[in-house]
Design a protein around this motif. Structure first.
Motif, mmCIF file in Angstrom:
data_model
loop_
_atom_site.group_PDB
_atom_site.id
_atom_site.type_symbol
_atom_site.label_atom_id
_atom_site.label_comp_id
_atom_site.label_asym_id
_atom_site.label_seq_id
_atom_site.Cartn_x
_atom_site.Cartn_y
_atom_site.Cartn_z
ATOM 1 N N ASP A 257 0.794 -1.225 0.000
ATOM 2 C CA ASP A 257 0.000 0.000 0.000
ATOM 3 C C ASP A 257 0.827 1.276 0.000
ATOM 4 O O ASP A 257 0.292 2.352 -0.239
ATOM 5 N N GLY A 258 2.137 1.191 0.277
ATOM 6 C CA GLY A 258 2.929 2.394 0.464
ATOM 7 C C GLY A 258 4.011 2.592 -0.572
ATOM 8 O O GLY A 258 4.307 1.701 -1.384
ATOM 9 N N ALA A 259 4.642 3.773 -0.514
ATOM 10 C CA ALA A 259 5.670 4.115 -1.500
ATOM 11 C C ALA A 259 6.858 3.170 -1.455
ATOM 12 O O ALA A 259 7.487 2.919 -2.491
ATOM 13 N N ASN A 260 7.159 2.603 -0.283
ATOM 14 C CA ASN A 260 8.296 1.694 -0.217
ATOM 15 C C ASN A 260 7.982 0.330 -0.822
ATOM 16 O O ASN A 260 8.850 -0.538 -0.907
ATOM 17 N N ASP A 261 6.734 0.128 -1.282
ATOM 18 C CA ASP A 261 6.360 -1.102 -1.981
ATOM 19 C C ASP A 261 6.465 -0.969 -3.498
ATOM 20 O O ASP A 261 6.356 -1.966 -4.216
ATOM 21 N N LEU A 262 6.663 0.245 -4.000
ATOM 22 C CA LEU A 262 6.530 0.472 -5.439
ATOM 23 C C LEU A 262 7.518 -0.320 -6.280
ATOM 24 O O LEU A 262 7.158 -0.854 -7.335
ATOM 25 N N ALA A 263 8.771 -0.417 -5.851
ATOM 26 C CA ALA A 263 9.757 -1.163 -6.644
ATOM 27 C C ALA A 263 9.382 -2.639 -6.710
ATOM 28 O O ALA A 263 9.476 -3.273 -7.768
ATOM 29 N N GLY A 266 6.415 -3.031 -8.996
ATOM 30 C CA GLY A 266 6.786 -2.858 -10.392
ATOM 31 C C GLY A 266 7.529 -4.044 -10.971
ATOM 32 O O GLY A 266 7.450 -4.306 -12.175
ATOM 33 N N GLU A 267 8.239 -4.786 -10.131
ATOM 34 C CA GLU A 267 9.021 -5.934 -10.596
ATOM 35 C C GLU A 267 8.187 -7.196 -10.701
ATOM 36 O O GLU A 267 8.523 -8.118 -11.444
ATOM 37 N N ALA A 268 7.077 -7.256 -9.975
ATOM 38 C CA ALA A 268 6.237 -8.453 -9.973
ATOM 39 C C ALA A 268 5.508 -8.623 -11.300
ATOM 40 O O ALA A 268 5.228 -7.651 -12.003
ATOM 41 N N GLY A 269 5.179 -9.874 -11.610
ATOM 42 C CA GLY A 269 4.357 -10.129 -12.786
ATOM 43 C C GLY A 269 3.031 -9.404 -12.682
ATOM 44 O O GLY A 269 2.523 -8.847 -13.653
ATOM 45 N N LEU A 270 2.464 -9.395 -11.463
ATOM 46 C CA LEU A 270 1.290 -8.585 -11.171
ATOM 47 C C LEU A 270 1.526 -7.905 -9.833
ATOM 48 O O LEU A 270 1.610 -8.561 -8.792
ATOM 49 N N GLY A 271 1.655 -6.583 -9.862
ATOM 50 C CA GLY A 271 1.816 -5.804 -8.651
ATOM 51 C C GLY A 271 0.501 -5.130 -8.310
ATOM 52 O O GLY A 271 -0.049 -4.388 -9.131
ATOM 53 N N ALA A 273 -1.760 -2.702 -5.813
ATOM 54 C CA ALA A 273 -1.869 -1.683 -4.774
ATOM 55 C C ALA A 273 -3.157 -1.952 -4.010
ATOM 56 O O ALA A 273 -4.246 -1.902 -4.583
ATOM 57 N N TYR A 274 -3.022 -2.243 -2.713
ATOM 58 C CA TYR A 274 -4.181 -2.636 -1.914
ATOM 59 C C TYR A 274 -4.608 -1.501 -0.992
ATOM 60 O O TYR A 274 -3.872 -1.130 -0.079
ATOM 61 N N HIS A 275 -5.792 -0.942 -1.250
ATOM 62 C CA HIS A 275 -6.309 0.181 -0.457
ATOM 63 C C HIS A 275 -5.175 1.171 -0.211
ATOM 64 O O HIS A 275 -4.920 1.591 0.924
ATOM 65 N N ALA A 276 -4.514 1.528 -1.298
ATOM 66 C CA ALA A 276 -3.209 2.190 -1.228
ATOM 67 C C ALA A 276 -3.299 3.703 -1.233
ATOM 68 O O ALA A 276 -4.342 4.304 -1.537
ATOM 69 N N LYS A 277 -2.151 4.303 -0.903
ATOM 70 C CA LYS A 277 -1.998 5.742 -1.033
ATOM 71 C C LYS A 277 -2.187 6.110 -2.507
ATOM 72 O O LYS A 277 -1.850 5.334 -3.404
ATOM 73 N N PRO A 278 -2.726 7.305 -2.813
ATOM 74 C CA PRO A 278 -3.067 7.655 -4.204
ATOM 75 C C PRO A 278 -1.934 7.473 -5.205
ATOM 76 O O PRO A 278 -2.137 6.919 -6.290
ATOM 77 N N ALA A 279 -0.733 7.921 -4.850
ATOM 78 C CA ALA A 279 0.384 7.813 -5.792
ATOM 79 C C ALA A 279 0.735 6.367 -6.072
ATOM 80 O O ALA A 279 1.133 6.008 -7.192
ATOM 81 N N VAL A 280 0.581 5.505 -5.075
ATOM 82 C CA VAL A 280 0.875 4.082 -5.242
ATOM 83 C C VAL A 280 -0.184 3.430 -6.117
ATOM 84 O O VAL A 280 0.128 2.657 -7.028
ATOM 85 N N ALA A 281 -1.446 3.751 -5.860
ATOM 86 C CA ALA A 281 -2.532 3.194 -6.662
ATOM 87 C C ALA A 281 -2.409 3.582 -8.126
ATOM 88 O O ALA A 281 -2.673 2.777 -9.026
#
Length: 310
Positions: A257-263, A266-271, A273-281
């Motif tokens: 859900d957070g910015a520290n999850d973005l990398a 992005g690397e996953a086959g399917l990433g 964003a779960y009930h995430a912050k707007p920029a992450v979603a």
């Protein structure tokens, strides 16, 4: 059919036939398959031009995000509280799953709950929120918050786990079902092993990775062991586990859900964003804004009869 749009209704609402029909109208042909009555459905199709003439021209190669947006608009997904995920059918059932913990697999932020015991929850929660939105670098923000916890007894952790931490609905079913079908699962958190250990065990993950709080004479020292597990380490964990298990990128699923999850996302086959912050979603390939964690099973094509219960 080479692609699939999955519709999943949030708690307290139903996925009705008109929703499915309006979504199907956005797709070139295709067929619908019920995954969960009133809750989830697959719409199988092969990409082509969007059927809605009111949608701006997108060229012959229509991006999956354009299909998602067109379907979401057609069914008024935000108001209806229905999530839409569009992806290729191939490799949709994942063989490696990485999940963030705080505000993803559980509903709380553990560091904020620790801070409440020293009367600093509002201050610490404000830093947490800014870090998760990507407004502050994660590592220094974590050090700053941990320093405020100096002197807390480590015996507080079991009390917090018992009284304040709640597992996100659908999480156990998600992990148990994926494990039953041969997937490897890892809880990877920018939080602390004092929490990821018991929480990963309660949910059923194969392993967990997180930061280690320094404890001296039974009390938190206000420090965390270096190096800090943050954005780069989550990414590295996904790559390491994928390579160790001989998997391709498409075989991996990550959620956070957070910015520290973005990398990692992005690397996953399917990433996701779960009930995430707007920029992450906005940045993630897929987003779940309304449903619980069972949605990640429906997105993989699991029907109710295949899901291992909570």
């Amino acid at each position: 059919m080479t692609h699939v749009a999955t519709l999943v209704a949030g708690p307290g609402v139903r996925l009705e036939t008109p929703h499915v029909d309006r979504a199907m109208a956005m797709l070139p042909g295709g067929e619908a398959r019920t995954l969960s009555d009133g809750r989830a459905a697959d719409l199988l199709f092969s990409p082509g031009p969007l059927e809605d003439p009111n949608v701006a021209p997108l060229g012959e190669a229509v991006l999956l995000s354009d299909y998602r947006n067109a379907i979401a608009e057609a069914i008024d997904a935000a108001a209806a509280r229905i999530d839409v995920v569009v992806q290729p059918v191939r490799h949709r059932r994942k063989r490696l799953f990485l999940a963030d913990m705080d505000s993803t697999m559980i509903g709380q932020e553990c560091i904020d709950e620790l801070a409440d015991y020293v009367g600093l929850k509002p201050q610490v929660a404000a830093i947490t929120e800014r870090a998760m939105r990507g407004e502050l670098p994660f590592e220094p923000a974590l050090r700053e918050r941990v320093a405020l916890l100096a002197g807390l007894s480590e015996t507080i952790v079991p009390e917090i786990l018992a009284e304040r931490i709640r597992l996100t609905p659908g999480g156990r079913a998600l992990v148990r079902t994926m494990r039953a079908h041969g997937a490897y699962t890892c809880l990877v958190s920018g939080g602390f092993t004092l929490f990821t250990g018991p929480i990963s065990q309660a949910i059923g993950f194969h392993e967990h990775r997180a930061n280690v709080l320094v404890v001296e004479d039974g009390r938190l020292a206000g420090r965390v062991e270096e190096p800090i597990l943050g954005r780069a380490a989550k990414y590295a964990t996904l790559v390491e586990l994928r390579e160790r298990r001989g998997l391709g990128e498409a075989d991996t699923l990550a959620v956070g859900d957070g910015a520290n999850d973005l990398a990692m996302l992005g690397e996953a086959g399917l990433g996701v964003a779960y009930h995430a912050k707007p920029a992450v979603a906005e940045a993630a390939a897929a987003r779940i804004d309304h449903a619980d964690l069972r949605a990640l099973l429906y997105v993989q094509g699991y029907a109710d009869g295949e899901i291992v219960g909570e």
